[in-house]
Design a protein around this motif. Structure first.
Motif, PDB file in Angstrom:
ATOM      1  N   ASP A  96       0.850  -1.187   0.000  1.00 50.00           N
ATOM      2  CA  ASP A  96       0.000   0.000   0.000  1.00 50.00           C
ATOM      3  C   ASP A  96       0.890   1.243   0.000  1.00 50.00           C
ATOM      4  O   ASP A  96       2.034   1.186   0.447  1.00 50.00           O
ATOM      5  CB  ASP A  96      -0.906  -0.013   1.235  1.00 50.00           C
ATOM      6  CG  ASP A  96      -2.060   0.977   1.123  1.00 50.00           C
ATOM      7  OD1 ASP A  96      -2.236   1.561   0.040  1.00 50.00           O
ATOM      8  OD2 ASP A  96      -2.777   1.153   2.124  1.00 50.00           O
ATOM      9  N   GLU A  97       0.349   2.376  -0.489  1.00 57.58           N
ATOM     10  CA  GLU A  97       1.169   3.589  -0.669  1.00 57.58           C
ATOM     11  C   GLU A  97       2.479   3.192  -1.361  1.00 57.58           C
ATOM     12  O   GLU A  97       3.576   3.559  -0.949  1.00 57.58           O
ATOM     13  CB  GLU A  97       1.448   4.259   0.678  1.00 57.58           C
ATOM     14  CG  GLU A  97       0.217   4.688   1.447  1.00 57.58           C
ATOM     15  CD  GLU A  97      -0.543   5.840   0.795  1.00 57.58           C
ATOM     16  OE1 GLU A  97      -0.015   6.432  -0.159  1.00 57.58           O
ATOM     17  OE2 GLU A  97      -1.657   6.131   1.235  1.00 57.58           O
ATOM     18  N   ALA A  98       2.338   2.421  -2.421  1.00 57.83           N
ATOM     19  CA  ALA A  98       3.476   1.731  -3.024  1.00 57.83           C
ATOM     20  C   ALA A  98       4.586   2.660  -3.484  1.00 57.83           C
ATOM     21  O   ALA A  98       5.770   2.363  -3.310  1.00 57.83           O
ATOM     22  CB  ALA A  98       2.999   0.872  -4.195  1.00 57.83           C
ATOM     23  N   ARG A 120       4.709  13.603  -7.655  1.00 64.76           N
ATOM     24  CA  ARG A 120       3.836  12.663  -6.960  1.00 64.76           C
ATOM     25  C   ARG A 120       3.404  13.198  -5.600  1.00 64.76           C
ATOM     26  O   ARG A 120       2.268  13.008  -5.177  1.00 64.76           O
ATOM     27  CB  ARG A 120       4.551  11.318  -6.772  1.00 64.76           C
ATOM     28  CG  ARG A 120       4.682  10.518  -8.054  1.00 64.76           C
ATOM     29  CD  ARG A 120       5.272   9.152  -7.810  1.00 64.76           C
ATOM     30  NE  ARG A 120       6.663   9.235  -7.394  1.00 64.76           N
ATOM     31  CZ  ARG A 120       7.096   9.082  -6.158  1.00 64.76           C
ATOM     32  NH1 ARG A 120       6.241   8.855  -5.188  1.00 64.76           N
ATOM     33  NH2 ARG A 120       8.373   9.152  -5.869  1.00 64.76           N
ATOM     34  N   ILE A 121       4.334  13.870  -4.895  1.00 65.40           N
ATOM     35  CA  ILE A 121       4.000  14.423  -3.579  1.00 65.40           C
ATOM     36  C   ILE A 121       2.987  15.559  -3.739  1.00 65.40           C
ATOM     37  O   ILE A 121       2.048  15.691  -2.955  1.00 65.40           O
ATOM     38  CB  ILE A 121       5.265  14.924  -2.852  1.00 65.40           C
ATOM     39  CG1 ILE A 121       6.352  13.838  -2.839  1.00 65.40           C
ATOM     40  CG2 ILE A 121       4.935  15.369  -1.443  1.00 65.40           C
ATOM     41  CD1 ILE A 121       5.983  12.601  -2.090  1.00 65.40           C
ATOM     42  N   ASP A 122       3.173  16.373  -4.777  1.00 61.91           N
ATOM     43  CA  ASP A 122       2.190  17.429  -5.068  1.00 61.91           C
ATOM     44  C   ASP A 122       0.804  16.816  -5.296  1.00 61.91           C
ATOM     45  O   ASP A 122      -0.203  17.312  -4.794  1.00 61.91           O
ATOM     46  CB  ASP A 122       2.596  18.203  -6.330  1.00 61.91           C
ATOM     47  CG  ASP A 122       3.830  19.077  -6.108  1.00 61.91           C
ATOM     48  OD1 ASP A 122       4.228  19.254  -4.946  1.00 61.91           O
ATOM     49  OD2 ASP A 122       4.365  19.577  -7.111  1.00 61.91           O
ATOM     50  N   THR A 167      -0.726   7.639  -6.744  1.00 62.87           N
ATOM     51  CA  THR A 167       0.222   8.368  -7.614  1.00 62.87           C
ATOM     52  C   THR A 167       1.347   7.442  -8.039  1.00 62.87           C
ATOM     53  O   THR A 167       2.309   7.278  -7.314  1.00 62.87           O
ATOM     54  CB  THR A 167       0.811   9.579  -6.867  1.00 62.87           C
ATOM     55  OG1 THR A 167       1.273   9.146  -5.580  1.00 62.87           O
ATOM     56  CG2 THR A 167      -0.226  10.666  -6.665  1.00 62.87           C
ATOM     57  N   ALA A 168       1.234   6.863  -9.217  1.00 58.90           N
ATOM     58  CA  ALA A 168       2.269   5.940  -9.683  1.00 58.90           C
ATOM     59  C   ALA A 168       2.775   6.240 -11.085  1.00 58.90           C
ATOM     60  O   ALA A 168       3.930   5.964 -11.403  1.00 58.90           O
ATOM     61  CB  ALA A 168       1.746   4.499  -9.635  1.00 58.90           C
ATOM     62  N   MET A 169       1.941   6.826 -11.928  1.00 56.82           N
ATOM     63  CA  MET A 169       2.302   6.969 -13.343  1.00 56.82           C
ATOM     64  C   MET A 169       3.562   7.811 -13.548  1.00 56.82           C
ATOM     65  O   MET A 169       4.321   7.566 -14.487  1.00 56.82           O
ATOM     66  CB  MET A 169       1.142   7.576 -14.129  1.00 56.82           C
ATOM     67  CG  MET A 169       0.042   6.581 -14.474  1.00 56.82           C
ATOM     68  SD  MET A 169       0.627   5.070 -15.278  1.00 56.82           S
ATOM     69  CE  MET A 169       1.264   5.713 -16.821  1.00 56.82           C
TER      70      MET A 169
END
Length: 799
Positions: free
Chosen positions: A207-209, A524-526, A373-375
């Motif tokens: 999770d939250e990978a 991703r953090i944004d 958020t992974a892409m």
């Protein structure tokens, strides 16, 4: 191939895969279990488990298994799992990392593949971001698994070992990645098989990978034993460093990641230390102390990089802004910070074993993951883990309004506009979440608001344990929540509060208003912050307020690449030139690329260490489980072996030889790890010597590992040949080879190789621990000075 073409192919592939999954979901939805009571559901689940035990592939029973889970969710939780959640479950079963937006129900989606893969009896781990989420999700999802005859458990960091062992034996175990990794390290130095608490790794859902397998992947998890107290020289060295003046005695590299002495500073430090040549071999300890204390004093900032709580240094996670529990800088940096804050030095120990989170996750036979958020990191995820990212469309279209960034020339103007915005919006009752980049900034914002009579809740590293309660109330009328960034918080903000009493009023006001006060190094953090608004089709809004004086802008020199003719002088109004916004976006992409290259370089090197560690681990396991004993004594000194058998009995000596072998493997590997640190510290000398640093690291580390293997055999023989042939001699040897009486675990923020690899392999100047990394950022005069003062040492190093 052009990026646009690759993107098009990717979208076509994703759509085709989605259509394939949709057909499977239609089949699942056609299986009707709603006529079955709980007993019959359990019987059906036991039937599927029997099929798997008889060799039926789990893919063949996936449709029935997923239909069972869907019905169990309806009965246990009182709602229907929707198609997108089932599609996410199918994708994860097939080893995908799914991107699913915040509030879309990832926790529910994970139950489908977890149940199916746990039918084998080999276990399934769901790795969460923190202990709170592990316990919450296990309790929340527990009734579903139990209804289907599976045992579910969770592991907490502070649990007793017996309780952990029971949880690991469950069919599905919820646990943080770090705790699972630490328990693996503890098992790796056990002397008795029944002391091991984990079983072989089977299937894992992360999770939250992206936070775990990308942001934290390079962090080594460490188990240490023993310890010794530092002497008093560090305090006196810190006193000297505190007296230095910036620009005169020391300077920083352009990214403000490293500090280095100037020529004047070096002369002053040498004079105050009564040291003729700080770079001579006999002064290597002092040299390290100077570098580490300078780094702690100049680069690491209180309430930004760390906080002091209960007379301890506690690191602040750079990605979440929260306390990074159980994490240290390398020992020398940690102690330098203790000297800086005038705290009592803690006892430091000897590292017995270590593994990066990246290597740990690769131990599982099958890996899947989920995140919002992974892409943005899809290429890296594929390269490192062989995981393909699959995007799950939202169940309900997103209604969030994303406003363009508001950019100011300086911080003062930004904060003034920010306070005005919060004040006017708060007056309407609309709930506001303000995401800050540091503890210091969140405290500053909270103080400003309270002076204006605006009550707010603060969510940062200083009150981490209250975060769940604070998040639950962040969507109520009039709520103002000031937080460090929301990565890994693991909770959705519901409009109107947990019971949604005032949801309609909040919707009428525009939903949750999320404001970011800084852009982050990673998009991703944004996005994780942005994703807190507009969950499950709710209305919401998001906006960044930033300035050209923000840390990201200054740290990477974005302001320097903005042409003078388009950069306005300080003004109170926002900058309306779109070219400046494009420049900021451009540099953020460059920073992401540099960080990705650094992780790639670190992976290349850590893979070498991991191969060595695995060889030792597997050989040790064979000895521990009596699969393939080492039998050094019997093979190398048959006469002594027979004599010992006659005196003490064959069973006693075989058991003793096993213990001696395990002890010497652990001791030799600890020596190997200590030697590797020295090799890493010498990487800059390889640069100056004109050698390929990575090739030298590889060569020297391999030599070190070969020595380790020889040392193990020689030391085992030595223990027996030096043993007094009596009961007291036997007892003496047994006492000496006992396992460590106490161990502790922690994470190391960076290792010694970080800075140098960042400068060598990515072309940027790295950050992290200093040690001997001064040369990466030092001006040429310092390098020349070093070469002149230590030419003899360098000559010896490169014979």
């Amino acid at each position: 191939m052009p990026k646009s073409m690759l993107k098009k192919i990717e979208n076509i592939s994703n759509k085709a895969e989605y259509n394939d999954y949709k057909k499977i979901v239609d089949e699942i939805n056609h299986v009707k279990f709603d006529s079955l009571n709980k007993e019959k559901l359990l019987y059906k689940s036991i039937e599927l488990k029997m099929k798997v035990s008889q060799g039926v592939c789990i893919d063949e029973i996936m449709i029935q298994a997923f239909a069972l889970v869907k019905e169990a969710i309806r009965i246990a939780l009182g709602f229907e799992a929707y198609d997108e959640q089932i599609i996410a479950g199918i994708a994860m079963h097939r080893g995908r990392l799914i991107e699913m937006q915040t509030g879309e129900g990832k926790t529910i989606a994970a139950v489908f593949p977890a149940y199916l893969n746990a039918l084998s009896g080999l276990g399934c781990h769901i790795l969460t971001f923190n202990d709170y989420l592990a316990a919450r999700d296990a309790v929340w999802m527990g009734p579903i698994y139990e209804m289907l005859g599976l045992r579910v458990g969770f592991v907490q960091d502070n649990m007793k070992m017996q309780d952990k062992q029971k949880a690991y034996l469950c069919d599905v175990t919820y646990i943080t990645a770090k705790v699972a990794g630490f328990d693996y390290l503890r098992d790796s130095i056990c002397y008795e098989e029944n002391e091991c608490i984990q079983r072989p790794f089977n299937f894992v859902i992360v999770d939250e990978a992206d936070s775990i397998i990308i942001d934290e992947a390079k962090i080594p998890l460490v188990i240490a034993a023993g310890g010794y107290q530092n002497d008093n020289t560090l305090s006196s060295t810190m006193d000297i460093i505190k007296g230095l003046k910036p620009k005169i005695h020391y300077d920083k590299d352009e990214y403000e990641r490293n500090a280095f002495l100037t020529e004047i500073g070096l002369n002053l430090v040498e004079a105050q230390l009564c040291c003729d040549n700080l770079y001579s071999d006999e002064n290597i300890k002092l040299l390290n102390e100077v570098h580490n204390t300078l780094y702690a004093e100049v680069i690491l900032k209180k309430d930004i990089d760390y906080i002091v709580r209960d007379d301890k240094i506690e690191m602040v996670d750079e990605f979440t802004g929260r306390i990074a529990e159980n994490r240290h800088w390398p020992d020398e940096i940690q102690e330098a910070l203790e000297a800086k804050e005038k705290l009592e030095f803690k006892s430091k120990g000897r590292i017995m074993n270590q593994i990066t989170l990246q290597s740990f996750i690769m131990l599982y036979k099958k890996v899947a993951g989920m995140t919002a958020t992974a892409m943005d990191s899809a290429e890296e995820i594929s390269e490192f883990y062989g995981l393909e990212v699959f995007v799950i469309p939202s169940h309900v279209p997103c209604n969030r309004i994303d406003y363009p960034d508001v950019i100011f020339t300086h911080k003062e103007a930004k904060y003034k506009a920010l306070i005005n915005e919060i004040t006017s919006v708060h007056a309407t009752g609309q709930p506001i979440l303000i995401g800050n980049s540091s503890v210091l900034e969140s405290d500053y914002m909270a103080l400003k608001l309270k002076k204006l009579g605006i009550e707010c809740q603060v969510l940062n590293a200083k009150n981490d344990e209250l975060e769940a309660e604070i998040i639950e109330q962040a969507g109520v009328i009039g709520a103002v929540t000031v937080s460090t960034n929301m990565a890994g918080r693991g909770a959705d903000i519901k409009l109107g509060g947990t019971k949604c009493e005032s949801k309609d009023k909040v919707i009428a006001l525009g939903g949750l208003y999320v404001i970011g006060t800084n852009r982050y190094e990673s998009k991703r953090i944004d996005k994780q912050l942005r994703g807190r608004a507009g969950r499950q089709g709710d209305v919401g809004m998001f906006r960044f307020f930033i300035s050209l004086e923000d840390d990201l802008i200054k740290k990477y020199g974005i302001d320097k690449i903005i042409p003078a003719y388009i950069r306005p002088k300080n003004q109170e109004e926002p900058i309306d030139d779109p070219r400046i916004a494009r420049k900021i976006n451009q540099v953020q992409r460059i920073i992401q690329g540099q960080n990705s290259d650094l992780r790639r370089a670190l992976w290349k090197y850590s893979s070498l260490l991991e191969r060595h560690r695995l060889q030792v681990y597997h050989r040790r396991l064979e000895i521990l489980e009596d699969i393939d004993p080492l039998n050094v004594l019997e093979n190398e000194n048959q006469k002594l072996y027979e004599k010992l058998n006659t005196l003490f009995g064959e069973k006693c000596i075989n058991k003793l030889e096993k213990q001696v072998a395990l002890y010497n493997i652990d001791e030799s590997f600890a020596n190997y790890l200590a030697e590797v640190v020295i090799i890493q510290e010498g990487i800059n000398l390889n640069i100056i010597g004109g050698k390929n640093p990575f090739r030298e690291l590889q060569r020297e580390t391999n030599l070190c590992f070969n020595t380790l293997q020889q040392d193990i055999l020689e030391n085992i023989l030595m223990d027996f040949t030096n043993m007094e042939l009596s009961e007291s001699g036997l007892s003496s040897l047994r006492e000496r080879i006992e396992p460590p009486t106490s161990t502790w675990t922690y994470l190391v923020k960076d290792n010694a190789i970080m800075d140098s690899l960042s400068s060598i392999l990515t072309g940027s100047l790295g950050g992290g621990s200093v040690r001997i990394a001064t040369f990466a950022g030092a001006p040429i005069v310092s390098i020349i000075r070093f070469i002149k003062k230590s030419s003899i040492s360098i000559k010896n190093k490169f014979k």
